[in-house]
Design a protein around this motif. Structure first.
Motif, PDB file in Angstrom:
ATOM      1  N   GLU A   1       0.860  -1.172   0.000  1.00  0.00           N
ATOM      2  CA  GLU A   1       0.000   0.000   0.000  1.00  0.00           C
ATOM      3  C   GLU A   1       0.900   1.225   0.000  1.00  0.00           C
ATOM      4  O   GLU A   1       1.787   1.351   0.845  1.00  0.00           O
TER       5      GLU A   1
ATOM      6  N   ARG B   1       1.381   5.338   0.129  1.00  0.00           N
ATOM      7  CA  ARG B   1       0.817   6.635   0.514  1.00  0.00           C
ATOM      8  C   ARG B   1       1.881   7.711   0.344  1.00  0.00           C
ATOM      9  O   ARG B   1       3.068   7.442   0.515  1.00  0.00           O
TER      10      ARG B   1
ATOM     11  N   LEU C   1      -3.599   8.113  -0.014  1.00  0.00           N
ATOM     12  CA  LEU C   1      -3.391   6.829  -0.679  1.00  0.00           C
ATOM     13  C   LEU C   1      -3.159   7.031  -2.169  1.00  0.00           C
ATOM     14  O   LEU C   1      -3.954   7.662  -2.857  1.00  0.00           O
TER      15      LEU C   1
ATOM     16  N   TRP D   1      -1.971   0.515  -4.721  1.00  0.00           N
ATOM     17  CA  TRP D   1      -1.308  -0.701  -4.276  1.00  0.00           C
ATOM     18  C   TRP D   1      -0.447  -1.255  -5.405  1.00  0.00           C
ATOM     19  O   TRP D   1      -0.922  -1.445  -6.524  1.00  0.00           O
TER      20      TRP D   1
ATOM     21  N   ALA E   1      -5.717   4.036  -6.226  1.00  0.00           N
ATOM     22  CA  ALA E   1      -6.453   4.249  -4.981  1.00  0.00           C
ATOM     23  C   ALA E   1      -7.960   4.195  -5.196  1.00  0.00           C
ATOM     24  O   ALA E   1      -8.688   3.651  -4.362  1.00  0.00           O
TER      25      ALA E   1
ATOM     26  N   GLU F   1      -9.302  -4.524  -0.608  1.00  0.00           N
ATOM     27  CA  GLU F   1      -8.983  -4.061   0.736  1.00  0.00           C
ATOM     28  C   GLU F   1      -9.215  -5.158   1.775  1.00  0.00           C
ATOM     29  O   GLU F   1      -8.519  -5.230   2.779  1.00  0.00           O
TER      30      GLU F   1
ATOM     31  N   LEU G   1      -6.313  -7.280   2.851  1.00  0.00           N
ATOM     32  CA  LEU G   1      -5.322  -6.701   3.748  1.00  0.00           C
ATOM     33  C   LEU G   1      -5.851  -6.472   5.165  1.00  0.00           C
ATOM     34  O   LEU G   1      -5.102  -6.064   6.044  1.00  0.00           O
ATOM     35  N   ALA G   2      -7.127  -6.720   5.370  1.00  0.00           N
ATOM     36  CA  ALA G   2      -7.725  -6.466   6.696  1.00  0.00           C
ATOM     37  C   ALA G   2      -7.231  -7.465   7.727  1.00  0.00           C
ATOM     38  O   ALA G   2      -6.797  -8.530   7.450  1.00  0.00           O
TER      39      ALA G   2
END
Length: 166
Positions: A77, A79, A85, A88, A116, A162, A165-166
């Motif tokens: 990820e 930033r 953001l 990825w 993003a 997403e 990646l949680a």
């Protein structure tokens, strides 16, 4: 720290290997290791700006990087210095290993970018992958790499990215 530990905090050195040689090595903060996935954070480790046309990596950018011991990819990820953001960047790799403080992954040339906002999903470096000769020298690894790229692309396009990646 063992290869299957569930530890957090500390420093590691990320080592990216390509064609049997170290491509880049950089320090990173170990955020989490649950025994399967290792998460680290590091500033942009390249020299100066790297402009890919669809994104620029530059000093001040921060990468939160996800490595799996049982999957053939990594997800980074990206930033900017203000925390916005960018997207990825995904490398197709052999599963990661963590020995001591070295987190080692072997880059298999294929990459994926997801912006993003999710509107750009780009398969990258398929020509380099074809030229690498992996399909002839290690057909099982080549098939695993192609499958990993397909899997990531599906997740990126389906909006489930997403959750990975949680």
């Amino acid at each position: 720290m063992s290869a299957n530990s569930a530890e957090t905090a500390g420093q590691v050195e990320v080592v990216l290997v390509k064609s049997g040689r170290t491509k880049i090595r950089y320090p990173a903060e170990l955020l989490h290791d649950d025994g399967t996935r290792v998460t680290v954070r590091a500033p942009w480790a390249g020299d100066g700006v790297r402009d890919f046309g669809f994104v620029r990596f530059e000093p001040g950018d921060v990468f939160t990087e996800y490595y799996w011991r049982d999957r053939w990819y990594t997800v980074k990820e990206v930033r900017d210095g203000r925390g916005a953001l960018k997207g990825w960047y995904c490398d197709i790799t052999r599963p990661a290993t963590l020995v001591g403080t070295e987190l080692v992954v072997e880059d298999l040339d294929l990459d994926l970018w997801r912006s993003a906002d999710g509107t750009a999903v780009l398969r990258l470096d398929e020509d380099e992958f074809a030229a690498s000769g992996l399909a002839a020298s290690d057909p099982q690894a080549a098939a695993a790499a192609e499958n990993a790229l397909d899997t990531l692309e599906l997740l990126a396009r389906a909006g489930d990215f997403e959750a990975l990646l949680a």
